[in-house]
Write an enzyme that holds these catalytic residues in place. Structure first.
Site, short mmCIF file in Angstrom:
data_model
loop_
_atom_site.label_atom_id
_atom_site.label_comp_id
_atom_site.label_asym_id
_atom_site.label_seq_id
_atom_site.Cartn_x
_atom_site.Cartn_y
_atom_site.Cartn_z
N ARG A 64 5.45 47.32 -14.32
CA ARG A 64 6.79 47.13 -14.90
C ARG A 64 7.77 46.70 -13.80
O ARG A 64 8.21 45.54 -13.75
CB ARG A 64 7.25 48.42 -15.58
CG ARG A 64 8.48 48.26 -16.47
CD ARG A 64 9.80 48.19 -15.72
NE ARG A 64 10.07 49.37 -14.89
CZ ARG A 64 11.10 49.45 -14.07
NH1 ARG A 64 11.96 48.44 -13.95
NH2 ARG A 64 11.29 50.52 -13.31
N ASP A 65 8.11 47.60 -12.90
CA ASP A 65 9.15 47.28 -11.91
C ASP A 65 8.67 46.14 -11.01
O ASP A 65 9.44 45.30 -10.56
CB ASP A 65 9.46 48.52 -11.06
CG ASP A 65 10.86 48.47 -10.45
OD1 ASP A 65 11.54 47.44 -10.60
OD2 ASP A 65 11.26 49.47 -9.83
N HIS A 78 12.56 57.03 -6.07
CA HIS A 78 12.16 55.67 -6.47
C HIS A 78 12.80 54.72 -5.46
O HIS A 78 13.94 54.31 -5.61
CB HIS A 78 12.68 55.43 -7.89
CG HIS A 78 12.43 54.05 -8.44
ND1 HIS A 78 11.51 53.80 -9.45
CD2 HIS A 78 13.00 52.86 -8.17
CE1 HIS A 78 11.54 52.52 -9.76
NE2 HIS A 78 12.43 51.90 -9.00
N HIS A 119 13.01 51.36 -3.15
CA HIS A 119 12.62 49.98 -2.83
C HIS A 119 12.62 49.86 -1.30
O HIS A 119 13.29 50.63 -0.59
CB HIS A 119 13.58 49.00 -3.51
CG HIS A 119 13.34 48.94 -5.01
ND1 HIS A 119 12.64 47.93 -5.59
CD2 HIS A 119 13.67 49.81 -6.01
CE1 HIS A 119 12.57 48.15 -6.90
NE2 HIS A 119 13.19 49.29 -7.18
N CYS A 128 14.45 44.21 -8.75
CA CYS A 128 15.19 44.14 -10.01
C CYS A 128 15.94 42.82 -10.09
O CYS A 128 16.69 42.48 -9.17
CB CYS A 128 16.18 45.30 -10.13
SG CYS A 128 17.22 45.16 -11.60
N ASN A 158 9.22 47.63 -4.73
CA ASN A 158 9.10 49.07 -4.50
C ASN A 158 8.16 49.25 -3.32
O ASN A 158 7.30 48.40 -3.06
CB ASN A 158 8.45 49.76 -5.70
CG ASN A 158 9.35 49.78 -6.91
OD1 ASN A 158 9.47 48.80 -7.60
ND2 ASN A 158 9.98 50.90 -7.14
P1 HMG Z 1 23.54 42.45 -24.42
O1 HMG Z 1 23.44 40.98 -24.23
O2 HMG Z 1 24.78 43.12 -24.01
O3 HMG Z 1 23.28 42.96 -25.91
O4 HMG Z 1 22.28 43.10 -23.68
P2 HMG Z 1 22.98 42.34 -27.30
O5 HMG Z 1 22.82 43.52 -28.19
O6 HMG Z 1 24.02 41.30 -27.61
O7 HMG Z 1 21.57 41.62 -27.15
C1 HMG Z 1 21.38 40.33 -26.63
C2 HMG Z 1 20.15 39.73 -27.27
O8 HMG Z 1 19.01 40.51 -26.92
C3 HMG Z 1 20.20 39.75 -28.81
O9 HMG Z 1 19.45 38.63 -29.24
C4 HMG Z 1 19.44 41.01 -29.16
O10 HMG Z 1 18.84 40.95 -30.44
C5 HMG Z 1 18.38 41.05 -28.08
P3 HMG Z 1 20.19 37.38 -29.96
O11 HMG Z 1 20.92 37.98 -31.12
O12 HMG Z 1 21.11 36.82 -28.90
O13 HMG Z 1 19.05 36.48 -30.31
N1 HMG Z 1 17.96 42.42 -27.77
C6 HMG Z 1 16.68 42.79 -27.64
N2 HMG Z 1 15.53 42.09 -27.76
C7 HMG Z 1 14.38 42.78 -27.54
N3 HMG Z 1 14.36 44.10 -27.19
C8 HMG Z 1 15.49 44.81 -27.07
C9 HMG Z 1 16.71 44.14 -27.30
N4 HMG Z 1 18.00 44.54 -27.25
C10 HMG Z 1 18.75 43.48 -27.55
N5 HMG Z 1 15.44 46.11 -26.74
C11 HMG Z 1 20.71 44.83 -23.10
C12 HMG Z 1 22.13 44.51 -23.54
C13 HMG Z 1 20.65 46.28 -22.71
C14 HMG Z 1 19.76 44.57 -24.27
C15 HMG Z 1 20.35 43.90 -21.91
O14 HMG Z 1 21.34 44.04 -20.95
C16 HMG Z 1 19.01 44.21 -21.31
O15 HMG Z 1 17.98 44.05 -21.93
N6 HMG Z 1 19.02 44.67 -20.02
C17 HMG Z 1 17.82 45.07 -19.35
C18 HMG Z 1 17.87 44.67 -17.90
C19 HMG Z 1 16.60 45.12 -17.23
O16 HMG Z 1 15.56 45.24 -17.85
N7 HMG Z 1 16.67 45.35 -15.89
C20 HMG Z 1 15.54 45.78 -15.14
C21 HMG Z 1 15.11 47.18 -15.46
S1 HMG Z 1 16.11 48.41 -14.64
C22 HMG Z 1 15.47 48.48 -13.03
O17 HMG Z 1 14.63 47.70 -12.66
C23 HMG Z 1 15.90 49.61 -12.13
C24 HMG Z 1 14.85 50.72 -12.00
O18 HMG Z 1 13.63 50.20 -11.50
C25 HMG Z 1 15.36 51.83 -11.08
C26 HMG Z 1 15.89 51.31 -9.73
O19 HMG Z 1 15.14 50.65 -8.99
O20 HMG Z 1 17.05 51.60 -9.47
C27 HMG Z 1 14.54 51.35 -13.38
MG MG Z 2 13.23 49.90 -9.40
#
Ligand code: HMG
Ligand code: MG
Length: 286
Positions: A13-14, A205, A207, A238, A247
């Site tokens: 995933r990450d 966690h 990086h 990310c 990571n």
């Molecule tokens: P948004 O644009 O504010 O919200 O995104 P929205 O509700 O307008 O959704 C946009 C579009 O996405 C829409 O489609 C939704 O239907 C669709 P459209 O109408 O434009 O065709 N949508 C989805 N599709 C599939 N699955 C879903 C979903 N939700 C909405 N669940 C949102 C808000 C939260 C969805 C967006 O910002 C997002 O997906 N962000 C995720 C970012 C991400 O994954 N980042 C990496 C993971 S975090 C990380 O890596 C850190 C970590 O490792 C810890 C660390 O290292 O610190 C965990």
């Molecule tokens: Mg991470």
């Protein structure tokens, strides 16, 4: 204090979420199947986020459907909202993770919401998961440094960890998202968080952008942390955190812990094989 340390593999995933090449689902499944033989208890394999935001995770349902599940391994998925929760349930994730940020800048960049709004978004997920006894883990990003807001106040991390734990998250994974933490800043943060959440429910966690992840793990070990997230082959980063690299690598941490006398229960030969697969995927040669 126990001499066992758990490594939570987050590479599929990450690690893979940040790769530019569109990685075929079959390659992801092969990596997870290899990792399933390494002795992990938990592997994060999927992310049900918007494919517009993270295209690389679009095949997450197919990954969960295609893997050969090993007994005793829980396969985890990220869920940012109820849509993601429903998709993770349909795909048969054994546990889910919600993710918040301790800094407003990263919260906005990563999930297009303030910290307070993101907590409101998680409440129905936690409620639904509680009804079906689905374990929920929580990530807190930018626990020491944020690419947008600079240094993070440990008190903010502690407050957020307290909230997430009080809402039923079984473990809080503390993310040095951009790999800029030092052993001192990690220690200050952990000392603040420990007052609110038992150390047995915390994970590190880290990086490895600045090459300090192992030193940060050592600082965390000395404060009682016994769970660390790692990515095989040092994959990833990310996409919404400028400067974030992979990571810390699973195989490096496993060897380091063994040298220190901790038992990880992991098979280093399998890890080396998986690391080779991960690196080939990164290079596009798998
Ligand atoms: P948004 O644009 O504010 O919200 O995104 P929205 O509700 O307008 O959704 C946009 C579009 O996405 C829409 O489609 C939704 O239907 C669709 P459209 O109408 O434009 O065709 N949508 C989805 N599709 C599939 N699955 C879903 C979903 N939700 C909405 N669940 C949102 C808000 C939260 C969805 C967006 O910002 C997002 O997906 N962000 C995720 C970012 C991400 O994954 N980042 C990496 C993971 S975090 C990380 O890596 C850190 C970590 O490792 C810890 C660390 O290292 O610190 C965990
Ligand atoms: Mg991470």
């Amino acid at each position: 204090m126990s001499d066992t340390v758990e490594i939570f593999e987050v590479g599929p995933r990450d690690g893979l979420q940040n790769e530019k090449r569109e990685i075929p689902v079959g390659e992801k499944i092969a990596l997870v199947d290899c990792l399933s033989g390494a002795g992990f208890t938990r592997i994060e394999v999927a992310s049900f986020v918007s494919p517009k935001w993270v295209p690389q995770m679009a095949g997450s349902g197919d990954v969960l459907a295609g893997i050969t599940r090993a007994p005793g391994v829980r396969y985890a998925a990220l869920t940012p909202n109820m849509r993601g929760y429903d998709d993770a349930r349909t795909a048969g994730a054994d546990e889910i993770a919600i993710f918040a940020s301790a800094s407003e800048g990263f919260s906005k960049a990563n999930v297009n919401a303030t910290i307070a709004e993101s907590i409101e978004r998680f409440k129905p997920i936690l409620e639904a998961a509680r009804h079906v006894d689905l374990p929920v883990r929580a990530y807190i990003s930018c626990v020491t440094d944020c690419p947008f807001d600079g240094k993070t106040d440990p008190a903010r991390v502690a407050e957020l960890a307290d909230t997430l734990f009080a809402h039923g998250c079984y473990e809080i994974s503390l993310g040095d998202t951009i790999g800029q933490a030092t052993p001192d800043s990690i220690a200050r943060m952990l000392i603040a968080v420990r007052d609110h959440v038992p150390v047995s429910r915390l994970a590190g966690h880290y990086h490895d952008t600045a090459g300090r992840a192992l030193a940060n793990i050592d600082a965390s070990l000395s404060l009682g942390v016994r769970v660390f997230d790692t990515a095989v082959g040092g994959l990833g980063g990310c996409p919404y955190a400028p400067g974030a690299s992979g990571n810390v690598a699973t195989e490096v941490v496993a060897e380091h812990l063994e040298r220190l006398g901790y038992d990880t229960g992991l098979d280093l030969d399998v890890l080396r094989k998986a690391a080779g697969m991960a690196q080939a995927m990164r290079g596009g040669e798998a």
